[in-house]
Design an enzyme around this catalytic site. Structure first.
Site, mmCIF file in Angstrom:
data_model
loop_
_atom_site.group_PDB
_atom_site.id
_atom_site.type_symbol
_atom_site.label_atom_id
_atom_site.label_comp_id
_atom_site.label_asym_id
_atom_site.label_seq_id
_atom_site.Cartn_x
_atom_site.Cartn_y
_atom_site.Cartn_z
ATOM 1 N N SER A 131 0.812 -1.211 0.000
ATOM 2 C CA SER A 131 0.000 0.000 0.000
ATOM 3 C C SER A 131 0.854 1.273 0.000
ATOM 4 C CB SER A 131 -0.960 -0.046 1.192
ATOM 5 O OG SER A 131 -1.951 0.936 1.092
ATOM 6 N N ASP A 162 10.773 4.581 -9.831
ATOM 7 C CA ASP A 162 10.441 5.131 -11.150
ATOM 8 C C ASP A 162 11.326 6.310 -11.535
ATOM 9 O OD1 ASP A 162 8.454 3.250 -11.262
ATOM 10 O OD2 ASP A 162 6.828 4.657 -11.704
ATOM 11 N N LYS A 170 -0.486 -4.049 -3.645
ATOM 12 C CA LYS A 170 -1.777 -3.408 -3.344
ATOM 13 C C LYS A 170 -1.767 -2.002 -3.938
ATOM 14 C CE LYS A 170 -4.822 -1.911 0.430
ATOM 15 N NZ LYS A 170 -4.802 -0.451 0.146
#
Length: 528
Positions: free
Chosen positions: A298, A309, A323
């Site tokens: 999460s 990223d 999640k």
């Protein structure tokens, strides 16, 4: 004459006016908020069935419990993270997110059907009342709590209460019975387990969740480490199941420069919302490693996804939980709550890392345990990336969506020192129980160690100590006379970490455990 005519027709005019008003009100009902007044919504079969059961069923039925079951069954048709929270469980969940509750400030364990105080929060309510580690509870108010099979949930209910309320406690210290009155106050539920300098400019921070206090705790730790010469950082998010999204976003902002995108959320009834960096961060340039495993979920994955990223951090460990759904909590009329999935979140390059849940909740959660059985926790070649969802970072690194976040460096789960005997030891909490008794018998000498680092360097667990431990284990019908050298070393490290926890709480435990942690070793290797 004219007045008499008006008097005759007046009742009829009033009636026509009222009828016209009722008709217009009926026609306008669909444009009115809530469709109230004349509007009656058709009753659903669910409510009809509940009424029929309550009024016609052959036996007495706990209708509220039945309604809760029906709600849960409905939510099972949605996704694994949309959940109904009964009123009796809501306070505990809200306390965890708030990062505090109101109580007396002790940690306890139940040994031999007796509640033993294993830690007293410094400067907390019990500390001020004079309670100490090793005290044994006899009574809380009028309730006897020793020798009557009390469990943890019941004692917690007795000890917690409103801020400023008082509770009378009778306890045993040694052979002497004592009584104190403790005034309840706010007790922090820390999300930061440990922060310390490992050496050579390398610092370490471990977060166990994201509560309303996490960013504040993190910043205090980061700034303190910078004072101690922090140049490279290990951020440990292993087994961090997430929590409040905004807290993870705030921490990401400390690592990323400019106005970089951190994450964005979007749902059928929720407009796209971007979360971007807003300020100059406190650690935008130093080398950064983030640790993850199958328990990392999460909000933790939001943070890791942003750092991976943007090529800002090296991720080490094992594939994260997966999640990528956002929940909002709605309070219901009976003080229960619905935590409903309202959106998906996406990493900066646009990947959703949510695992499929089309085969139902059981299959969804079984996927995690299956990783231990199908070899994924042992071999990087067994990691199941979704090859249909491949993305590239600005630096050219390949990353995947659809199944959690795959680390840049894989570290296998160490199972070499885990036999049936050691499994029984940990299941019965024998190392921690032994450490507690060891602490009580050696409190004075243990206080001579200035820090966890001093303890790690100079404390020796002797062969006599080991023999004493094997005797303790035998009392629980566990034989460890034939454990391997590796198992023995692991058990001793667990005992030492539990002793350190008695002295320095969670920070001491984590620091000792990290000395024999392969993922930490790999992180230091990568940083250096």
């Amino acid at each position: 004459m004219n007045n008499k005519k008006v008097q005759v027709w007046l009742p009829l005019l009033f009636s026509l006016t009222m009828i016209a008003g009722m008709y217009l009100g009926y026609k306008m009902r669909d444009n009115m908020p809530g469709k109230s007044f004349f509007y009656t919504e058709k009753r659903r079969p669910v409510q009809e069935i509940m009424d029929l059961i309550q009024n016609k069923y052959v036996d007495d039925v706990k209708i509220d419990a039945l309604a809760d079951t029906a709600i849960t069954a409905m939510l099972n048709k949605l996704d694994p993270h949309s959940v109904f929270i009964p009123a009796e469980k809501l306070d505990g969940i809200n306390e965890d997110l708030a990062g505090k509750f109101y109580g007396i400030g002790v940690e306890f364990n139940i040994y031999n059907d007796t509640i033993n105080v294993i830690n007293v929060l410094k400067d907390g309510p019990s500390f001020k009342a004079g309670m100490q580690t090793g005290d044994k509870f006899l009574k809380v108010e009028d309730s006897t709590v020793a020798g009557n099979k009390i469990d943890g949930d019941r004692i917690r209910k007795l000890l917690r209460g409103d801020k400023g309320s008082k509770v009378d406690i009778v306890f045993l210290r040694g052979t002497e019975q004592k009584k104190v009155t403790v005034t309840r106050d706010a007790i922090p539920l820390y999300s930061l387990d440990a922060s310390y300098m490992i050496g050579n400019g390398v610092g370490y921070i471990k977060l166990n969740k994201f509560s309303q206090q996490t960013y504040h705790e993190f910043m205090d730790a980061l700034l303190e480490l910078k004072k101690q010469g922090l140049q490279k950082l290990i951020l440990d998010l292993r087994d961090n199941g997430g929590g409040i999204l905004d807290e993870a976003v705030e921490i990401a902002d400390e690592f990323l420069p400019g106005d970089k995108l951190i994450t964005y959320t979007e749902g059928k009834h929720v407009a796209k919302k971007e979360y971007r960096c807003r300020r100059e961060g406190q650690f935008e340039k130093g080398a950064l490693v983030v640790l993850a495993n199958e328990g990392t979920a999460s909000a933790s994955e939001v943070l890791i996804g942003a750092l991976q990223d943007w090529d800002r951090a090296t991720v080490i460990g094992r594939r994260s939980f997966g999640k990528g759904l956002v929940q909002e909590q709605f309070e219901l009329s009976d003080n229960s709550a619905l935590r409903l999935t309202i959106a998906r979140y996406y990493t900066p390059v646009g990947r959703s890392i949510q695992r499929s849940y089309t085969n139902g909740e059981k299959a969804y959660y079984d996927e995690i345990s299956n990783r231990f059985h199908d070899g994924e926790t042992q071999s990087a070649d067994s990691v199941k990336n979704d090859k249909s969802k491949v993305y590239k970072t600005p630096g050219g690194k390949t990353v995947y969506g659809g199944g959690g976040i795959t680390p840049d460096y894989f570290v296998a789960l160490d199972t070499s020192g885990f036999s049936i005997s050691t499994a029984k030891l940990y299941a019965k909490n024998v190392p921690a129980n032994f450490a507690y008794q060891f602490y009580l018998q050696n409190t004075a000498s243990l206080k001579n160690y200035k820090s966890p680092a001093d303890f790690i360097k100079n404390f020796a667990f002797t062969e006599d100590n080991w023999k004493s431990f094997t005797t303790t284990a035998a009392k629980d019908s566990i034989s460890i006379d034939t454990v391997s050298v590796k198992e023995k070393a692991d058990i001793i490290n667990r005992i030492k970490s539990s002793i350190a926890r008695q002295v320095w709480r969670t920070e001491g435990m984590v620091e000792v455990l990290n000395t024999d942690d392969n993922t930490i070793k790999k992180a230091i290797e990568v940083l250096q």
